[in-house]
Design an enzyme around this catalytic site. Structure first.
Site, PDB file in Angstrom:
ATOM      1  N   GLY A  81     -82.606 -80.604 -74.742  1.00  0.00           N
ATOM      2  CA  GLY A  81     -84.045 -80.853 -74.784  1.00  0.00           C
ATOM      3  C   GLY A  81     -84.697 -80.042 -75.884  1.00  0.00           C
ATOM      4  CG  ASN A  82     -87.946 -80.985 -77.847  1.00  0.00           C
ATOM      5  OD1 ASN A  82     -89.094 -80.811 -77.454  1.00  0.00           O
ATOM      6  ND2 ASN A  82     -87.444 -82.194 -78.056  1.00  0.00           N
TER       7      ASN A  82
END
Ligand code: CTP
Length: 274
Positions: A81-82
């Site tokens: 993810g980020n």
């Protein structure tokens, strides 16, 4: 309420341009029941909101916004993810709704709550899901803003179950995801298309290059570095990058203010285009 003098006074008021919130029917102060009851406060508020929205510059227009991160599954429990929070995109969706637009917000995993009767939230998880939802709605949209931090690479396949830590090494093969904004740029007809550019170096040069390459009408350029973490903050520092080397430097502002200024600029540019 039906007395001729009340009717005549109401008529005189509406003839002179006063807007009348209709009275409701029910139990009255006199103990009788009938027409003439004060409208419920929430109905008065709805009447005022509807009245304001009816005059709003984006009434009847469709805005499509994506926001938040994407999660790309590695196995059943892990993902890549980020740090995107989705705050900027949610603020943009709200700013569009305040101007009367019907908004569809395609939102990656986020804890943010969005509640506005003109905003429909489509929750998604992966870049592929976000791509599907955006492409599906693109043809009907008048304005499109891609603010999502879409993963550029995703695992080739998600393992079934949970990967056990038996091996000393784990190699993941990542494949490039589809560039949603670029595809929307290629398919652009009359839509006003806005992208973001998150850069650590050469902000303006890279943002201008993205404006061209992705066939956008506007790029929101956003520099991020160790001191200025754009993702979870309430404020941000952005520059609007427009064709013909035009730029508008907004300086340091809250995400809500940036969103409002962006929507005002879009309204202005769309009017000029016509
Ligand atoms: N974007 C997209 N689909 C992707 C990647 C990015 O639609 N798979 C969009 C983002 O929503 C943003 C714009 O492209 O509006 C620019 O994203 P950014 O991360 O700054 O740049 P990239 O195009 O990914 O290029 P690079 O990472 O090389 O700077």
């Amino acid at each position: 309420y039906r007395h001729p003098s009340v009717s005549a006074n109401l008529k005189r008021l509406s003839d002179s341009g006063v807007h009348i919130v209709p009275a409701e029917t029910g139990e009255l102060a006199s103990g009788l029941s009938g027409e003439g009851r004060m409208a419920e406060p929430e109905n008065i508020l709805k009447f005022i909101k509807d009245y304001i929205l009816d005059k709003a510059p984006l009434k009847g227009k469709k805005a499509l916004v994506n926001a938040g991160p994407t999660y790309e599954p590695i196995d059943q429990v892990r993902f890549i993810g980020n740090r995107s929070s989705g705050k900027m995109g949610v603020a943009i969706a709200e700013a569009f709704a305040q101007q009367g637009a019907e908004v569809t917000l395609v939102l990656g995993p986020s804890h943010l709550k969005v509640k506005h009767r003109l905003i429909q939230v489509i929750p998604v998880e992966t870049a592929q899901e976000m791509h599907t939802e955006m492409l599906h709605r693109y043809a009907q949209a008048d304005i499109v803003v891609c603010s999502a931090a879409v993963a550029d690479y995703a695992p080739e396949k998600a393992e079934k179950g949970k990967i056990k830590k038996g091996n000393p090494e784990l190699n993941l093969k990542l494949l490039k995801t589809k560039d949603i904004l670029q595809e929307l740029g290629q398919k652009k007809q009359s839509q006003f298309l806005v992208g973001f550019a998150l850069e650590t170096d050469n902000l303006l040069k890279n943002a201008r290059e993205k404006l061209e390459r992705k066939n956008c009408d506007l790029i929101v350029a956003n520099e991020t570095n160790a001191e200025n973490q754009a993702f979870h903050a309430e404020n941000n520092q952005v520059i609007f990058v427009l064709p013909n080397n035009n730029t508008i430097d907004l300086g340091f502002k809250s995400k809500t203010e940036i969103a409002e200024e962006l929507v005002q600029l879009i309204i202005q540019k769309r009017t000029q285009k016509k």
